[in-house]
Design an enzyme around this catalytic site. Structure first.
Site, PDB file in Angstrom:
ATOM      1  N   TYR A  11      45.058 -40.597 -13.873  1.00 34.13           N
ATOM      2  CA  TYR A  11      45.711 -41.476 -15.107  1.00 34.13           C
ATOM      3  C   TYR A  11      46.576 -42.572 -15.085  1.00 34.13           C
ATOM      4  O   TYR A  11      46.437 -43.635 -15.403  1.00 34.13           O
ATOM      5  CB  TYR A  11      46.277 -40.465 -16.076  1.00 34.13           C
ATOM      6  CG  TYR A  11      45.357 -39.510 -16.964  1.00 34.13           C
ATOM      7  CD1 TYR A  11      45.158 -39.547 -18.197  1.00 34.13           C
ATOM      8  CD2 TYR A  11      44.802 -38.517 -16.220  1.00 34.13           C
ATOM      9  CE1 TYR A  11      44.301 -38.354 -18.831  1.00 34.13           C
ATOM     10  CE2 TYR A  11      44.068 -37.400 -16.879  1.00 34.13           C
ATOM     11  CZ  TYR A  11      43.666 -37.499 -18.050  1.00 34.13           C
ATOM     12  OH  TYR A  11      42.957 -36.635 -18.604  1.00 34.13           O
TER      13      TYR A  11
ATOM     14  N   GLU B 234      42.353 -41.193 -26.909  1.00 34.07           N
ATOM     15  CA  GLU B 234      41.029 -40.620 -27.242  1.00 34.07           C
ATOM     16  C   GLU B 234      40.196 -41.590 -27.898  1.00 34.07           C
ATOM     17  O   GLU B 234      39.104 -41.767 -27.501  1.00 34.07           O
ATOM     18  CB  GLU B 234      41.260 -39.415 -28.050  1.00 34.07           C
ATOM     19  CG  GLU B 234      41.991 -38.178 -27.309  1.00 34.07           C
ATOM     20  CD  GLU B 234      41.849 -37.838 -25.865  1.00 34.07           C
ATOM     21  OE1 GLU B 234      40.562 -38.044 -25.395  1.00 34.07           O
ATOM     22  OE2 GLU B 234      42.710 -37.362 -25.425  1.00 34.07           O
TER      23      GLU B 234
END
Length: 644
Positions: free
Chosen positions: A417, A330
């Site tokens: 991803y 993040e």
């Protein structure tokens, strides 16, 4: 940013793309000066998940003045939108999903005509507002619907402290249109500010710097925030609850419920070091503070990269920092995703693939090559699983998704991803780390606070890294990686030694050998590799041996427990049902909840009755992002219970 100006074709709205905004001609108060982010005009930058037509008229600043009503499960008040437009634009189109509009006026208070169009179940509806020749500001009085998709309302009993209610938002990909009237597209970056009114005793935090000290008056507390940088609209986020704060470093800290604060702060102790490591790799952190909030377990994702305030699931708290790769991920989004953002959801790999690669580099810098190598190998396993499940020639295994798959929240995690990260790792190994790092740092500098597409990235890569080297171009196979399915033959494969001992233990146990006694000394990655590589079909005696020796039913690490429960469900292992029910009742993370309930539901004789019983109890805990998929299983019949 000469290259950015050459590559970004900016809409001719009667204003230069980075013009400083001026006072609205029909407004009583001036707007603070702020650069207006560019709009891309190439066909691949058109966002089919938004009704907006930003080349005609676009929002560039949002000002919210909202009250949070826990009893009605609504937020409501005023949204003031500053717009940029072509001189001849007759209307502006916003995105709307269930908003209850009371009125719309211009900056001088004169009413404007508006119409809400036909609604689509996923996209919501277009909100068309008629513009006068001098309209540059919209004032919208409204409230959200009680079932707004972005907002989850928790009762005190659903929180850790059990004393006060809780609200949090999840805007990505297109949910913010359910509580904010704006153009909800990642390619239409906007600055924003907000005044939030909540019941006294609660705290409101948002994904922006605080612009004033909170005040309490008349039974309510008032909080103010302002984001000076243009961001994608999905990054506007809010959380309201019984919250406490603790500093982690000079510019880092954690918010969470008071009863969670000690555990959360201990797990997050390395956050300031992560920021420092990221800056050494790819340049300065440009957002001021980096704070995080550990939310109640109902949060549907592992984390959400809301600027200045990452939202985190409590399921990453393992007591040994073994799952803090989530935090590194993040944080990395502060560069890849928040700073440079995919213009459409067809190119979400530009956010997630870049960030997964960057996450691994942060983990290597802080925790060493072995851990990073093992975590990269697990990612490669996930990629191979996705290719097996989808088919290596399926269009969904492209990085740049074709139209049919390019929906909001579309694509496969293993591709967006993991294939994205492997692509960047392949470039690194081909050109060398030093050269690649210098390029990436310059890439973030050139395109800071701007939208991006695959085509623009490849053009930038060719101009600033390849520089006409045809042999290098051929070795990299760039178009093959981005626009074709499957894996090119130049893929950078993981280090085969990363799990050599673990794979040997898998083979021994699968062949009838003993349970590995070293399991407790293994890293989390090694434990996951072992459990995930075991044969999917095993008899009860072998599962008993695993569970009895390794105490898997009592695993404290949520990732390890999930891996074990997945194996147990696949084998109808009844002794795992009590921890399975507890696991599904205690958290709502979609990564864990969806596959377990779906696997149960597919087993019509053994698992489906179990799934129906558990889901009937747990559904109120889960966010609508999770329940909308699980409701399709029909576990509750034709009329599912409403989610919070």
């Amino acid at each position: 940013m000469k290259l950015a100006r050459n590559l970004l074709v900016v809409a001719a709205l009667g204003l230069a793309a980075c013009k400083v905004a001026t006072q609205d001609s029909n407004s009583a108060q001036p707007q603070a000066a702020a650069a207006i982010a560019p709009i891309l005009t190439t066909p691949d930058a058109k966002d089919d998940a938004s009704y907006a037509r930003p080349l005609e008229a676009r929002v560039h600043h949002v000002k919210l003045d909202l009250a949070v009503d826990f009893n009605a499960k609504r937020v409501g008040g005023t949204a003031t939108l500053d717009i940029d437009r072509k001189p001849d634009a007759k209307e502006i189109i916003l995105d709307d999903k269930g908003l209850e509009i009371a009125s719309i006026a211009d900056g001088a208070g004169q009413p404007l005509d508006y119409k809400v169009g036909a609604a689509d179940e996923k996209l919501g509806a277009p909100l068309a507002i008629t513009l006068r020749p001098d309209t540059k500001r919209l004032v919208i009085k409204y409230k959200s619907a009680p079932d707004a998709g972005a907002l989850q309302w928790l009762t005190p009993e659903q929180t850790a402290g059990k004393k006060r209610p809780y609200l949090f938002s999840q805007g990505q990909a297109i949910e913010n249109r359910s509580w904010i009237p704006t153009q909800d597209s990642p390619g239409i970056r906007q600055t924003w500010e907000a005044t939030i009114r909540v019941p006294a005793g609660l705290t409101a935090v948002m994904s922006a710097p605080k612009s004033a000290e909170p005040i309490t008056q008349g039974g309510e507390s008032i909080f103010s925030y302002k984001m000076p940088h243009s961001v994608a609209p999905y990054m506007i986020a809010i959380a309201v609850g019984d919250l406490a704060f603790r500093e982690l470093g000079p510019r880092t800290g954690v918010w969470t419920e008071p009863v969670m604060l000690d555990r959360a702060a201990a797990e997050l102790a390395d956050t300031e070091k992560m920021v420092e490591a990221a800056e050494k790799l790819y340049g300065p952190y440009r957002w001021g503070r980096y704070d995080v909030i550990v939310l109640p377990p109902a949060f549907p994702y592992g984390g959400m990269e809301n600027p200045t305030l990452t939202f985190l699931t409590p399921t990453f708290i393992a007591g040994d920092k073994s799952l803090v790769g989530l935090v590194a991920h993040e944080l990395a989004h502060s560069w890849s995703g928040n700073l440079v953002t995919n213009a459409t959801w067809a190119d979400s790999w530009l956010n997630e693939g870049f960030t997964s690669y960057f996450e691994n580099r942060i983990m290597e810098a802080l925790y060493g090559t072995k851990r990073a190598s093992q975590e990269a190998a697990l990612s490669f396993d996930d990629l191979n699983d996705a290719l097996t499940e989808e088919g290596a020639t399926a269009p969904i295994t492209r990085l740049n998704l074709p139209k049919e798959q390019a929906v909001a929240d579309g694509g496969s995690t293993g591709i967006v991803y993991d294939k994205g990260a492997v692509f960047l790792r392949t470039i690194e190994r081909t050109v060398g780390r030093e050269k690649w790092d210098a390029y990436l740092r310059s890439y973030f500098d050139r395109h800071a606070f701007q939208p991006m597409t695959s085509a623009l990235f490849l053009a930038d890569l060719r101009k600033n890294l390849i520089k006409g080297d045809q042999a290098l171009e051929a070795r990299l196979q760039l178009d093959r990686w981005v626009y074709q399915p499957g894996l090119p033959d130049n893929v950078a494969r993981p280090d085969p030694a990363a799990f050599a001992a673990i794979d040997q233990a898998v083979a021994q146990f699968a062949g009838g050998g003993p349970v590995p006694t070293a399991f407790d000394q293994w890293t989390t990655a090694e434990k996951l590799r072992f459990l995930n590589k075991l044969p999917r079909k095993m008899d009860k005696s072998r599962l008993d041996a695993l569970n009895g020796t390794l105490r898997l039913n009592q695993a404290a690490n949520q990732e390890v427990l999930f891996a074990w429960l997945s194996l147990a469900v696949a084998n109808r292992y009844d002794p795992a049902l009590p921890p399975l029910e507890q696991f599904l009742s205690a958290q709502g993370r979609g990564k864990f909840v969806r596959p377990l309930i779906q696997a149960l539901a597919k087993d019509t004789q053994w698992g489906r009755p179990i799934a129906a019983r558990i889901y009937a109890k747990t559904r109120p805990l889960y966010h609508s992002i999770v329940t909308r998929d699980l409701d399709e299983l029909g576990l509750l019949g034709a009329a599912p219970q409403p989610a919070g």
